[in-house]
Scaffold this motif. Structure first.
Motif, PDB file in Angstrom:
ATOM      1  N   THR A  20       0.825  -1.208   0.000  1.00  0.00           N
ATOM      2  CA  THR A  20       0.000   0.000   0.000  1.00  0.00           C
ATOM      3  C   THR A  20       0.857   1.255   0.000  1.00  0.00           C
ATOM      4  O   THR A  20       0.624   2.181  -0.784  1.00  0.00           O
ATOM      5  CB  THR A  20      -0.956   0.001   1.214  1.00  0.00           C
ATOM      6  OG1 THR A  20      -1.747  -1.183   1.174  1.00  0.00           O
ATOM      7  CG2 THR A  20      -1.864   1.220   1.194  1.00  0.00           C
ATOM      8  N   VAL A  23       2.573   1.788  -3.347  1.00  0.00           N
ATOM      9  CA  VAL A  23       1.637   2.271  -4.370  1.00  0.00           C
ATOM     10  C   VAL A  23       1.313   3.746  -4.113  1.00  0.00           C
ATOM     11  O   VAL A  23       1.222   4.539  -5.057  1.00  0.00           O
ATOM     12  CB  VAL A  23       0.358   1.411  -4.411  1.00  0.00           C
ATOM     13  CG1 VAL A  23      -0.704   2.044  -5.290  1.00  0.00           C
ATOM     14  CG2 VAL A  23       0.693   0.011  -4.913  1.00  0.00           C
ATOM     15  N   THR A  27       1.990   6.583  -6.738  1.00  0.00           N
ATOM     16  CA  THR A  27       0.870   7.414  -7.181  1.00  0.00           C
ATOM     17  C   THR A  27       1.192   8.893  -7.025  1.00  0.00           C
ATOM     18  O   THR A  27       0.885   9.699  -7.914  1.00  0.00           O
ATOM     19  CB  THR A  27      -0.421   7.046  -6.407  1.00  0.00           C
ATOM     20  OG1 THR A  27      -0.677   5.648  -6.581  1.00  0.00           O
ATOM     21  CG2 THR A  27      -1.616   7.832  -6.909  1.00  0.00           C
ATOM     22  N   TYR A  39      -6.722   7.456  -3.277  1.00  0.00           N
ATOM     23  CA  TYR A  39      -6.303   6.072  -3.025  1.00  0.00           C
ATOM     24  C   TYR A  39      -6.189   5.824  -1.512  1.00  0.00           C
ATOM     25  O   TYR A  39      -6.631   4.793  -1.003  1.00  0.00           O
ATOM     26  CB  TYR A  39      -4.954   5.836  -3.712  1.00  0.00           C
ATOM     27  CG  TYR A  39      -4.433   4.424  -3.580  1.00  0.00           C
ATOM     28  CD1 TYR A  39      -4.755   3.464  -4.530  1.00  0.00           C
ATOM     29  CD2 TYR A  39      -3.621   4.049  -2.505  1.00  0.00           C
ATOM     30  CE1 TYR A  39      -4.278   2.168  -4.418  1.00  0.00           C
ATOM     31  CE2 TYR A  39      -3.153   2.764  -2.392  1.00  0.00           C
ATOM     32  CZ  TYR A  39      -3.478   1.828  -3.347  1.00  0.00           C
ATOM     33  OH  TYR A  39      -3.015   0.549  -3.228  1.00  0.00           O
ATOM     34  N   GLN A  99      -0.085   2.215 -10.012  1.00  0.00           N
ATOM     35  CA  GLN A  99      -1.476   1.770  -9.943  1.00  0.00           C
ATOM     36  C   GLN A  99      -2.362   2.917 -10.389  1.00  0.00           C
ATOM     37  O   GLN A  99      -1.903   4.024 -10.628  1.00  0.00           O
ATOM     38  CB  GLN A  99      -1.823   1.343  -8.510  1.00  0.00           C
ATOM     39  CG  GLN A  99      -1.051   0.145  -8.018  1.00  0.00           C
ATOM     40  CD  GLN A  99      -1.474  -1.138  -8.701  1.00  0.00           C
ATOM     41  OE1 GLN A  99      -2.609  -1.287  -9.114  1.00  0.00           O
ATOM     42  NE2 GLN A  99      -0.557  -2.065  -8.830  1.00  0.00           N
ATOM     43  N   SER A 100      -3.636   2.690 -10.464  1.00  0.00           N
ATOM     44  CA  SER A 100      -4.540   3.702 -10.988  1.00  0.00           C
ATOM     45  C   SER A 100      -4.811   4.834 -10.007  1.00  0.00           C
ATOM     46  O   SER A 100      -5.292   5.879 -10.416  1.00  0.00           O
ATOM     47  CB  SER A 100      -5.848   3.046 -11.439  1.00  0.00           C
ATOM     48  OG  SER A 100      -6.466   2.408 -10.356  1.00  0.00           O
ATOM     49  N   THR A 102      -7.127   5.208  -7.507  1.00  0.00           N
ATOM     50  CA  THR A 102      -8.524   5.522  -7.230  1.00  0.00           C
ATOM     51  C   THR A 102      -8.899   5.045  -5.831  1.00  0.00           C
ATOM     52  O   THR A 102      -8.197   4.245  -5.218  1.00  0.00           O
ATOM     53  CB  THR A 102      -9.456   4.823  -8.243  1.00  0.00           C
ATOM     54  OG1 THR A 102      -9.344   3.408  -8.070  1.00  0.00           O
ATOM     55  CG2 THR A 102      -9.107   5.211  -9.668  1.00  0.00           C
ATOM     56  N   LYS A 104     -11.378   3.121  -5.165  1.00  0.00           N
ATOM     57  CA  LYS A 104     -11.680   1.694  -5.292  1.00  0.00           C
ATOM     58  C   LYS A 104     -10.407   0.849  -5.270  1.00  0.00           C
ATOM     59  O   LYS A 104     -10.357  -0.182  -4.587  1.00  0.00           O
ATOM     60  CB  LYS A 104     -12.461   1.445  -6.590  1.00  0.00           C
ATOM     61  CG  LYS A 104     -12.874   0.016  -6.798  1.00  0.00           C
ATOM     62  CD  LYS A 104     -13.655  -0.128  -8.099  1.00  0.00           C
ATOM     63  CE  LYS A 104     -13.986  -1.577  -8.374  1.00  0.00           C
ATOM     64  NZ  LYS A 104     -14.706  -1.743  -9.648  1.00  0.00           N
ATOM     65  N   SER A 105      -9.367   1.276  -5.990  1.00  0.00           N
ATOM     66  CA  SER A 105      -8.135   0.482  -6.002  1.00  0.00           C
ATOM     67  C   SER A 105      -7.472   0.488  -4.624  1.00  0.00           C
ATOM     68  O   SER A 105      -6.923  -0.522  -4.190  1.00  0.00           O
ATOM     69  CB  SER A 105      -7.168   0.964  -7.092  1.00  0.00           C
ATOM     70  OG  SER A 105      -6.743   2.285  -6.862  1.00  0.00           O
ATOM     71  N   LEU A 108      -9.684  -1.947  -2.450  1.00  0.00           N
ATOM     72  CA  LEU A 108      -9.499  -3.362  -2.787  1.00  0.00           C
ATOM     73  C   LEU A 108      -8.089  -3.861  -2.462  1.00  0.00           C
ATOM     74  O   LEU A 108      -7.921  -5.026  -2.086  1.00  0.00           O
ATOM     75  CB  LEU A 108      -9.827  -3.601  -4.262  1.00  0.00           C
ATOM     76  CG  LEU A 108     -11.284  -3.398  -4.643  1.00  0.00           C
ATOM     77  CD1 LEU A 108     -11.480  -3.554  -6.144  1.00  0.00           C
ATOM     78  CD2 LEU A 108     -12.197  -4.345  -3.879  1.00  0.00           C
ATOM     79  N   MET A 109      -7.103  -2.987  -2.598  1.00  0.00           N
ATOM     80  CA  MET A 109      -5.718  -3.380  -2.323  1.00  0.00           C
ATOM     81  C   MET A 109      -5.562  -3.919  -0.899  1.00  0.00           C
ATOM     82  O   MET A 109      -4.838  -4.878  -0.673  1.00  0.00           O
ATOM     83  CB  MET A 109      -4.794  -2.172  -2.533  1.00  0.00           C
ATOM     84  CG  MET A 109      -3.392  -2.385  -2.050  1.00  0.00           C
ATOM     85  SD  MET A 109      -2.513  -3.445  -3.186  1.00  0.00           S
ATOM     86  CE  MET A 109      -0.888  -2.785  -3.006  1.00  0.00           C
TER      87      MET A 109
END
Length: 191
Positions: A20, A23, A27, A39, A99-100, A102, A104-105, A108-109
């Motif tokens: 996490t 990322v 990001t 995120y 990663q994207s 977002t 949501k990402s 979910l991560m």
């Protein structure tokens, strides 16, 4: 409860590099602070949900099978030693994965992140349940741990570039110190 060991464990696990945090750092560098914050909010909410699930499962298990606590403490201690070893031998020279960025990402991560899953399933029974089983105490603990996690994520967002350079320049020293603190926390569960 040894509050010092509890806080050291929570801070080290949440602030040290993991999927996490890496990322988030990536990001910030590739998509900017706004996307990294988005995120982070998703990651924080999922982290809190995982802690609530852990507290509920562990409260149920300790009520039904009181001897399960010792097994979970053993697993928690060994997990801390494993993380200490992983931090000690970590290679920070490998590039991060983009990663994207977002909500949501980020959300979910957390459900796919082994570091987070093991942490949330061991911190409550290792540090909280042996001393506090009342719902208000467990709730305050879950909130505190979630807040520590959020502060760790925000730290990676706000100081991402500084942390990245610092870790690259002093990675071995930082890894050794974090590993030693984490091993100390694993030992203190038994004292």
């Amino acid at each position: 409860m040894n509050i010092t060991s509890f806080l050291i464990y929570c801070i080290i696990v949440t602030f040290t590099p993991g999927p996490t945090n890496i990322v988030i750092l990536s990001t910030v560098h590739h998509l900017g602070t706004k996307k990294a914050l988005e995120y982070t909010y998703g990651a924080t909410i999922a982290f809190g949900i995982l802690l609530v699930i852990s507290a509920m499962l562990n409260t149920l298990l300790i009520t039904i099978i009181p001897k399960i606590l010792i097994v979970i403490q053993i697993i928690g201690s060994f997990y801390m030693f494993y993380l200490a070893y992983q931090i000690y031998k970590a290679d920070t020279s490998k590039p991060t994965v983009n990663q994207s960025g977002t909500f949501k990402s980020g959300f979910l991560m957390q459900f796919l992140n082994p570091k987070v899953l093991l942490f949330t399933m061991t911190v409550i029974p290792s540090f909280i349940m042996p001393h506090y089983t009342a719902m208000p105490a467990v709730t305050i603990s879950v909130f505190t741990i979630t807040l520590i996690g959020f502060l760790a994520f925000i730290t990676w967002v706000l100081f991402g570039s500084i942390f990245k350079k610092f870790l690259q320049n002093h990675s071995k020293i930082v890894n050794i110190l974090m590993a030693l603190f984490l091993a100390y926390s694993g030992i203190m569960i038994w004292l």
